[in-house]
Enzyme design. Structure first.
Site, PDB file in Angstrom:
ATOM      1  N   LYS A  22     144.846 -61.740 -77.097  1.00 47.36           N
ATOM      2  CA  LYS A  22     143.752 -62.694 -76.836  1.00 47.36           C
ATOM      3  C   LYS A  22     142.424 -62.071 -77.265  1.00 47.36           C
ATOM      4  CE  LYS A  22     141.968 -62.921 -72.553  1.00 47.36           C
ATOM      5  NZ  LYS A  22     140.485 -62.773 -72.495  1.00 47.36           N
ATOM      6  N   ASN A  23     142.209 -60.811 -76.892  1.00 49.70           N
ATOM      7  CA  ASN A  23     140.901 -60.187 -77.107  1.00 49.70           C
ATOM      8  C   ASN A  23     140.672 -59.701 -78.529  1.00 49.70           C
ATOM      9  OD1 ASN A  23     140.353 -60.830 -74.511  1.00 49.70           O
ATOM     10  ND2 ASN A  23     140.634 -58.770 -73.688  1.00 49.70           N
ATOM     11  N   ARG A  92     133.056 -66.828 -71.651  1.00 53.92           N
ATOM     12  CA  ARG A  92     131.934 -65.951 -72.011  1.00 53.92           C
ATOM     13  C   ARG A  92     132.112 -65.357 -73.402  1.00 53.92           C
ATOM     14  NH1 ARG A  92     131.157 -61.064 -72.529  1.00 53.92           N
ATOM     15  NH2 ARG A  92     129.133 -60.114 -72.232  1.00 53.92           N
ATOM     16  N   CYS A 116     130.501 -63.961 -63.882  1.00 51.26           N
ATOM     17  CA  CYS A 116     131.812 -64.509 -63.512  1.00 51.26           C
ATOM     18  C   CYS A 116     132.299 -63.657 -62.341  1.00 51.26           C
ATOM     19  CB  CYS A 116     132.769 -64.468 -64.692  1.00 51.26           C
ATOM     20  SG  CYS A 116     133.125 -62.811 -65.234  1.00 51.26           S
ATOM     21  N   ILE A 331     134.107 -49.946 -65.013  1.00 45.12           N
ATOM     22  CA  ILE A 331     133.583 -50.922 -65.980  1.00 45.12           C
ATOM     23  C   ILE A 331     132.947 -52.106 -65.255  1.00 45.12           C
ATOM     24  CG2 ILE A 331     134.140 -52.388 -67.963  1.00 45.12           C
ATOM     25  CD1 ILE A 331     134.598 -49.463 -68.589  1.00 45.12           C
ATOM     26  N   ARG A 401     144.565 -69.013 -68.869  1.00 45.95           N
ATOM     27  CA  ARG A 401     143.550 -68.728 -69.902  1.00 45.95           C
ATOM     28  C   ARG A 401     144.031 -67.584 -70.791  1.00 45.95           C
ATOM     29  NH1 ARG A 401     137.627 -67.594 -67.893  1.00 45.95           N
ATOM     30  NH2 ARG A 401     137.658 -66.869 -70.047  1.00 45.95           N
TER      31      ARG A 401
HETATM   32  C1  EPZ Z   1     135.820 -57.283 -73.384  1.00 50.19           C
HETATM   33  O1  EPZ Z   1     134.766 -57.980 -72.762  1.00 50.19           O
HETATM   34  C2  EPZ Z   1     137.082 -58.024 -72.978  1.00 50.19           C
HETATM   35  N1  EPZ Z   1     136.997 -59.418 -73.418  1.00 50.19           N
HETATM   36  C3  EPZ Z   1     137.256 -57.994 -71.460  1.00 50.19           C
HETATM   37  O2  EPZ Z   1     138.508 -58.609 -71.170  1.00 50.19           O
HETATM   38  C4  EPZ Z   1     137.319 -56.533 -71.025  1.00 50.19           C
HETATM   39  O3  EPZ Z   1     137.409 -56.485 -69.618  1.00 50.19           O
HETATM   40  C5  EPZ Z   1     136.035 -55.812 -71.485  1.00 50.19           C
HETATM   41  O4  EPZ Z   1     135.908 -55.928 -72.915  1.00 50.19           O
HETATM   42  C6  EPZ Z   1     136.062 -54.336 -71.143  1.00 50.19           C
HETATM   43  O5  EPZ Z   1     137.155 -53.727 -71.744  1.00 50.19           O
HETATM   44  C7  EPZ Z   1     137.172 -59.703 -74.719  1.00 50.19           C
HETATM   45  O6  EPZ Z   1     137.369 -58.833 -75.539  1.00 50.19           O
HETATM   46  C8  EPZ Z   1     137.093 -61.152 -75.086  1.00 50.19           C
HETATM   47  P1  EPZ Z   1     132.074 -55.136 -72.532  1.00 50.19           P
HETATM   48  P2  EPZ Z   1     133.234 -57.615 -73.137  1.00 50.19           P
HETATM   49  O7  EPZ Z   1     130.880 -55.648 -73.249  1.00 50.19           O
HETATM   50  O8  EPZ Z   1     133.117 -57.210 -74.535  1.00 50.19           O
HETATM   51  C9  EPZ Z   1     128.523 -53.994 -69.692  1.00 50.19           C
HETATM   52  C10 EPZ Z   1     139.975 -60.053 -70.064  1.00 50.19           C
HETATM   53  O9  EPZ Z   1     140.405 -60.014 -68.905  1.00 50.19           O
HETATM   54  N2  EPZ Z   1     127.680 -54.625 -70.708  1.00 50.19           N
HETATM   55  O10 EPZ Z   1     132.917 -54.093 -73.188  1.00 50.19           O
HETATM   56  O11 EPZ Z   1     132.408 -58.746 -72.655  1.00 50.19           O
HETATM   57  C11 EPZ Z   1     129.439 -54.980 -68.992  1.00 50.19           C
HETATM   58  O12 EPZ Z   1     128.776 -55.598 -67.899  1.00 50.19           O
HETATM   59  C12 EPZ Z   1     138.518 -59.795 -70.347  1.00 50.19           C
HETATM   60  O13 EPZ Z   1     140.692 -60.249 -71.080  1.00 50.19           O
HETATM   61  C13 EPZ Z   1     126.310 -54.491 -70.617  1.00 50.19           C
HETATM   62  O14 EPZ Z   1     125.795 -53.879 -69.689  1.00 50.19           O
HETATM   63  O15 EPZ Z   1     132.993 -56.369 -72.193  1.00 50.19           O
HETATM   64  C14 EPZ Z   1     130.575 -54.103 -68.545  1.00 50.19           C
HETATM   65  O16 EPZ Z   1     130.214 -53.458 -67.346  1.00 50.19           O
HETATM   66  C15 EPZ Z   1     137.694 -59.667 -69.074  1.00 50.19           C
HETATM   67  N3  EPZ Z   1     125.521 -55.075 -71.568  1.00 50.19           N
HETATM   68  C16 EPZ Z   1     130.675 -53.049 -69.662  1.00 50.19           C
HETATM   69  O17 EPZ Z   1     129.415 -53.091 -70.351  1.00 50.19           O
HETATM   70  C17 EPZ Z   1     126.066 -55.758 -72.617  1.00 50.19           C
HETATM   71  O18 EPZ Z   1     125.297 -56.246 -73.481  1.00 50.19           O
HETATM   72  C18 EPZ Z   1     131.770 -53.318 -70.669  1.00 50.19           C
HETATM   73  O19 EPZ Z   1     131.635 -54.655 -71.089  1.00 50.19           O
HETATM   74  C19 EPZ Z   1     127.465 -55.885 -72.698  1.00 50.19           C
HETATM   75  C20 EPZ Z   1     128.254 -55.307 -71.735  1.00 50.19           C
END
Ligand code: EPZ
Length: 431
Positions: A22-23, A92, A116, A331, A401
């Site tokens: 998915k990701n 998102r 979320c 995370i 989802r």
């Molecule tokens: C990806 O989300 C995945 N989704 C998430 O999977 C996964 O949990 C996450 O990476 C972490 O591995 C997809 O790939 C579609 P991040 P992403 O930006 O890219 C913070 C699932 O269950 N952050 O790597 O949105 C954030 O709050 C989903 O399949 C900032 O602070 O996650 C988090 O604490 C859920 N500022 C950390 O970084 C930003 O601009 C990692 O988030 C972006 C993120």
């Protein structure tokens, strides 16, 4: 609305085939915005999030056909570059069209994703990276507008680390925008997830010049255009881990086929610490179940460390382990919604300050529980498979989802799980 009804205790057997990631598929489908050519994406999971992504791309002028696990695309118009709030608010990850649109069309508007249940979902790193390439960024009525300068985006070196380390989709967005930037872009503290590598490999197949994906430093040399592509999405490593834990928690020697064991090392190591061996043969991984898993400790961190998306399924396994386990969530520190519901099944879990301490119990007992997000929902199903008696899991739209035909595929392994209308179950319970 439907729910899952699970009668726990059944031993599982047989083989389950892993779907496409998915990701990986979500950002890879967005590269259809970056070419005037036709694209064909194979091994795309038929799940709600991808259906949402196809709708978002459709509003952006991409016509697509979906046959089984293949999505073909062609650009029919490129006038609208506004991703609709009504769709992005439901998923998102729709934010991943920002970089492709900015790079290809010079502008994009995407609604600022809300939070979320797993926590706040900021995009400050996405915007920091795009601004470093020269984009002008404005926020208006909850929408993010990004616009390339008159001379186009210009390559530069960008440090993309945040307080939680790297960001997967921020890395994707900046990498996509940089493909058409003048000169060379270096992303420092890039996300190393396999899904980022798959996206970079797909872009290179289209004519991009990206090196270093999978490492914290990615170099992108700007090119003028990309051609269409035919691409096979990598297997889903989170789904793989979910099914491995289904075998471990029911003490069943099931085989998970079609995955990438090399994407699974942190999960396999944690299972090994718990006394659960996984026999590997090519892309097949077979659980060698332990009588009762041993407790262990693990922290979620960016890849290649233990993935946050497997934290809830691992919580379910630790709930029945022998001893006291600890999961530290680095995370999304608030991502413990599953714990409260697992306590309804008899789990003994104390959560505070981003850490769960789990006193393993001999046996869980079935009860009505509620999914809060896709991974917590899947974890509740895993716990239900091991619980004595019947468990009703409601709000299963969360699970669907991210997991295609989840209950059907588990049933094929011998799980006693059915998808039924919840009203009928509640009425029957009321007698
Ligand atoms: C990806 O989300 C995945 N989704 C998430 O999977 C996964 O949990 C996450 O990476 C972490 O591995 C997809 O790939 C579609 P991040 P992403 O930006 O890219 C913070 C699932 O269950 N952050 O790597 O949105 C954030 O709050 C989903 O399949 C900032 O602070 O996650 C988090 O604490 C859920 N500022 C950390 O970084 C930003 O601009 C990692 O988030 C972006 C993120």
């Amino acid at each position: 609305m439907d729910c899952y009804l699970v009668n726990g205790g059944a031993k599982l057997s047989g083989t389950i085939q892993v779907n496409g990631s998915k990701n990986a598929a979500l950002p890879i489908l967005a590269v259809s915005l970056m070419t005037t050519g036709r694209c064909a994406f194979h091994n795309v999971p038929a799940i709600r999030d991808l259906q949402t992504q196809v709708k978002i791309l459709n509003t952006l002028g991409i016509e697509s056909q979906w046959h089984g696990h293949t999505v073909t695309t062609k650009v029919v118009d490129s006038y609208n570059s506004i991703a609709p709030y009504e769709l992005v608010k439901t998923m998102r990850a729709g934010v991943c069209v920002l970089g492709p649109l900015l790079g290809m069309r010079g502008q994009a508007t995407v609604s600022l994703p809300g939070g979320c249940v797993i926590g706040e979902r900021p995009i400050d790193l996405h915007l920091k990276g795009l601004a470093a390439l020269g984009a002008e960024i404005t926020l208006d009525q909850g929408n993010i507008h990004v616009k390339a300068p008159r001379g186009g985006l210009r390559g530069t070196t960008i440090y993309l680390g945040g307080k939680f380390g790297s960001s997967v989709l921020a890395t994707d967005n900046v990498m996509c925008a940089a493909v058409f930037a003048k000169g060379t872009t270096v992303i420092e503290c890039a996300a190393c997830e396999p899904e980022v590598v798959d996206l970079a490999d797909c872009l290179n197949a289209m004519g991009a010049q990206i090196e270093g994906a999978g490492s914290p430093r990615i170099t992108i040399r700007g090119v003028r255009r990309l051609k269409g592509v035919e691409w096979n999405v990598i297997p889903d490593r989170i789904e793989t881990a979910t099914f491995l834990i289904a075998g471990a928690i029911t003490r069943s020697p099931i085989t998970v086929a079609g995955g990438r064991p090399d994407h699974q090392l942190a999960v396999l190591d944690t299972l090994r610490q718990m006394g659960i061996e996984v026999r590997r043969s090519g892309t097949r991984m077979t659980i060698v179940p332990a009588d009762r898993p041993k407790a262990t400790e693990v922290a979620t961190l960016p890849y290649p460390a233990f993935p946050t998306d497997v934290q809830s399924p691992m919580l379910a396994l630790m709930a029945i382990a022998n001893g006291t386990s600890i999961i530290t969530e680095r995370i999304y520190p608030d991502r413990f919604m599953a714990a409260a519901e697992m306590k309804r099944l008899g789990a003994n879990i104390a959560v505070s300050n981003g850490q769960a301490v789990i006193q393993g119990v001999e046996r869980l007992s079935g009860a009505p529980v509620m999914a809060s997000d896709l991974r917590a929902g899947a974890a509740l199903v895993l716990a239900a498979l091991a619980a004595q008696g019947q468990t009703r899991v409601s709000r299963i739209y969360h699970v669907e989802r991210g997991y295609e035909r989840f209950e059907e595929r588990l049933r094929k392994l011998g799980a006693q799980i059915a998808r039924v209308p919840e009203e009928a179950v509640v009425a029957a319970e009321a007698g």
